[in-house]
Design an enzyme around this catalytic site. Structure first.
Site, PDB file in Angstrom:
ATOM      1  N   GLU A   1       0.887  -1.177   0.000  1.00 49.67           N
ATOM      2  CA  GLU A   1       0.000   0.000   0.000  1.00 49.67           C
ATOM      3  C   GLU A   1       0.912   1.211   0.000  1.00 49.67           C
ATOM      4  O   GLU A   1       1.563   1.517   0.993  1.00 49.67           O
ATOM      5  CB  GLU A   1      -0.923  -0.037   1.224  1.00 49.67           C
ATOM      6  CG  GLU A   1      -2.107   0.911   1.118  1.00 49.67           C
ATOM      7  CD  GLU A   1      -1.816   2.284   1.701  1.00 49.67           C
ATOM      8  OE1 GLU A   1      -1.470   3.195   0.907  1.00 49.67           O
ATOM      9  OE2 GLU A   1      -1.917   2.430   2.914  1.00 49.67           O
TER      10      GLU A   1
ATOM     11  N   CYS B   1      -1.725   8.440   3.716  1.00 47.95           N
ATOM     12  CA  CYS B   1      -1.673   8.025   2.305  1.00 47.95           C
ATOM     13  C   CYS B   1      -2.932   8.441   1.555  1.00 47.95           C
ATOM     14  O   CYS B   1      -2.862   8.939   0.432  1.00 47.95           O
ATOM     15  CB  CYS B   1      -1.473   6.518   2.207  1.00 47.95           C
ATOM     16  SG  CYS B   1       0.123   5.943   2.815  1.00 47.95           S
TER      17      CYS B   1
END
Length: 467
Positions: free
Chosen positions: A242, A276
């Protein structure tokens, strides 16, 4: 205070340590053990030995162990939240450390109740075939510094729930909370099922190269993700990556700027922008551009920034000097190239990595602040005139983690969402992930997904049984 590693159910001292500092004050917080190959080998060996029995335990035993970890997190939530604030910088309140510990508990208990039943794919006169989901083996987890405990939970709990064992390495910027959390949670597990080692960045490469680790799960930058993928290739490890976001939001002219200002701000500035899936680029239609800029500025202008241990703090520091300098550099570059400062861009001297919440208008694709992921408290606001232009600019990125559409017409917003090149799209909000919804990116934002049944499957292999 000197912290220890935790291997095979025991606290293991280390001969080498590094200092960990509070990013709000610069004060020494604790000494983190620096593990090397010897300690890594010991942790992997312990996990491999524990896998032999843990992989054969019943579903009910694994479920109960995961719920046990969740209960431990509940019992120690305030202790761990304070430690996160001290080493990461985020406030205790709001979307800060107590919020993070609440997320840890929610994800742990939800994941504990997930199941991967045997699937019958054929049952006829030609035969009977079942598909079984089996654990991969030893999972290596490498976590970042922005949500150190919650992301650790995202890695560890599904791995253990599906019958794997784990060696986790936290970021060298924020290792202390993870060291403490793992030692606490391991009380719910047999020795060797969950181990934590800490050290510098070279330890992560040792893990991705290690022949005794069957899978790496990593959350962090695209650059590091690429290095992990390369170093894992010789041993053909399974990967869940990720990676970076640089998420875009598109604001249509039918919205009320005042009504969406708070949602826009926290979509971008959650954890000081160090997330993120935070909103990193905001595209606003020209008809309401100035109104949205004014509404955002008005909302953000009086939010208190300071030491996260102060119960009234809304925004904390950037976590480390490297990231602070990157944000400052990107903002300075934007201003030098014509960006209009609506708020911030004037960091003060003093202890701590405090960069003020910064809003920049009159920016465009091609500026570094737009094209590069700033990962900090600065938001570029870009004007557009046509919807096709906005979608094209939003998609003009190597990343594709999340995106959002802001409109009074939800059906129209959904149509736009399907044209955006990203793994998740939110309507009239941004970044609100859930434990029951798969989460992952496209393009350079990663490989694989986390959360829910789909995320749990990533920790398994398929075995077909014919009869």
């Amino acid at each position: 205070m000197e912290y220890n590693l935790y291997i095979n159910g025991k606290s293991v001292p280390c001969h080498s340590h590094m200092d960990i500092f509070n990013p709000a004050t610069g004060e020494l917080l604790g000494k983190c053990p620096v593990a090397g190959r010897e300690q890594l080998d010991a942790a992997v060996s312990a996990a491999a030995e524990a896998f032999k029995s843990w992989s054969q335990t019943s579903d009910e035993v694994r479920k109960a162990a995961c719920h046990g970890m969740g209960k431990i997190l509940e019992d120690h939530a305030e202790e761990l939240a304070k430690l996160v604030t001290e080493e990461q910088g985020k406030p205790l309140n709001g979307l800060g450390s107590r919020f993070e510990l609440g997320g840890c508990q929610a994800w742990t208990h939800y994941t504990a109740d997930l199941e991967l039943p045997v699937k019958v794919v054929q049952d006829n006169e030609e035969g009977y075939v079942e598909l079984h989901r089996k654990p991969v083996g030893v999972v290596g987890s490498i976590t970042p510094w922005n949500w150190p405990l919650m992301i650790a939970i995202w890695h560890v709990v599904p791995a253990i729930r599906s019958g794997n064992t784990v060696v986790i390495k936290p970021s060298p910027y924020t290792p202390l909370g993870t060291l403490r959390m793992v030692e606490l949670m391991a009380a719910s597990l047999p020795p060797g099922v969950l181990n934590v080692i800490s050290g510098r960045d070279d330890l992560g490469q040792m893990m991705s190269e290690h022949p005794g680790i069957q899978k790496i799960v990593f959350t962090g930058s695209c650059a590091t993700g690429g290095k992990i993928m390369a170093s894992a290739a010789p041993t053909l490890k399974r990967l869940t990556l990720e990676l970076g976001g640089n998420d875009a939001g598109i604001v249509l002219p039918d919205v009320d700027p005042q009504a969406i200002a708070e949602g826009l701000f926290w979509g971008a500035f959650i954890n000081g922008g160090q997330t993120c899936a935070a909103l990193k680029r905001l595209y606003v239609h020209e008809d309401i551009y100035e109104d949205v800029c004014a509404a955002l500025t008005g909302y953000a202008a009086n939010l208190p920034m300071g030491n996260g241990l102060d119960e009234n703090t809304a925004l904390g520091p950037v976590q480390n000097e490297m990231q602070y300098n990157k944000v400052r550099d990107l903002v300075s570059d934007a201003v030098a190239n014509g960006a209009r400062v609506l708020l911030g861009a004037d960091p003060k001297e003093g202890p701590g990595y405090f960069y003020p919440a910064t809003l920049l208008a009159d920016v465009s694709n091609g500026m570094r602040i737009v094209d590069e992921e700033q990962f900090g408290p600065a938001l570029p606001i870009i004007k557009f005139s046509s919807l096709d232009e906005a979608i094209e600019m939003a998609n003009a990125s190597e990343n594709g983690l999340g995106g959002s559409v802001w409109s009074a017409d939800v059906d129209r917003a959904k149509e736009i969402a399907l044209r955006m090149e990203c793994g998740s799209v939110w309507i009239n909000k941004h970044g609100m992930i859930q434990p029951n919804v798969p989460f992952g990116g496209v393009k350079k934002s990663g490989i694989g997904v986390e959360f829910g049944e789909e995320g749990l499957k990533e920790y398994t292999t398929i075995q077909a049984v014919y009869s």
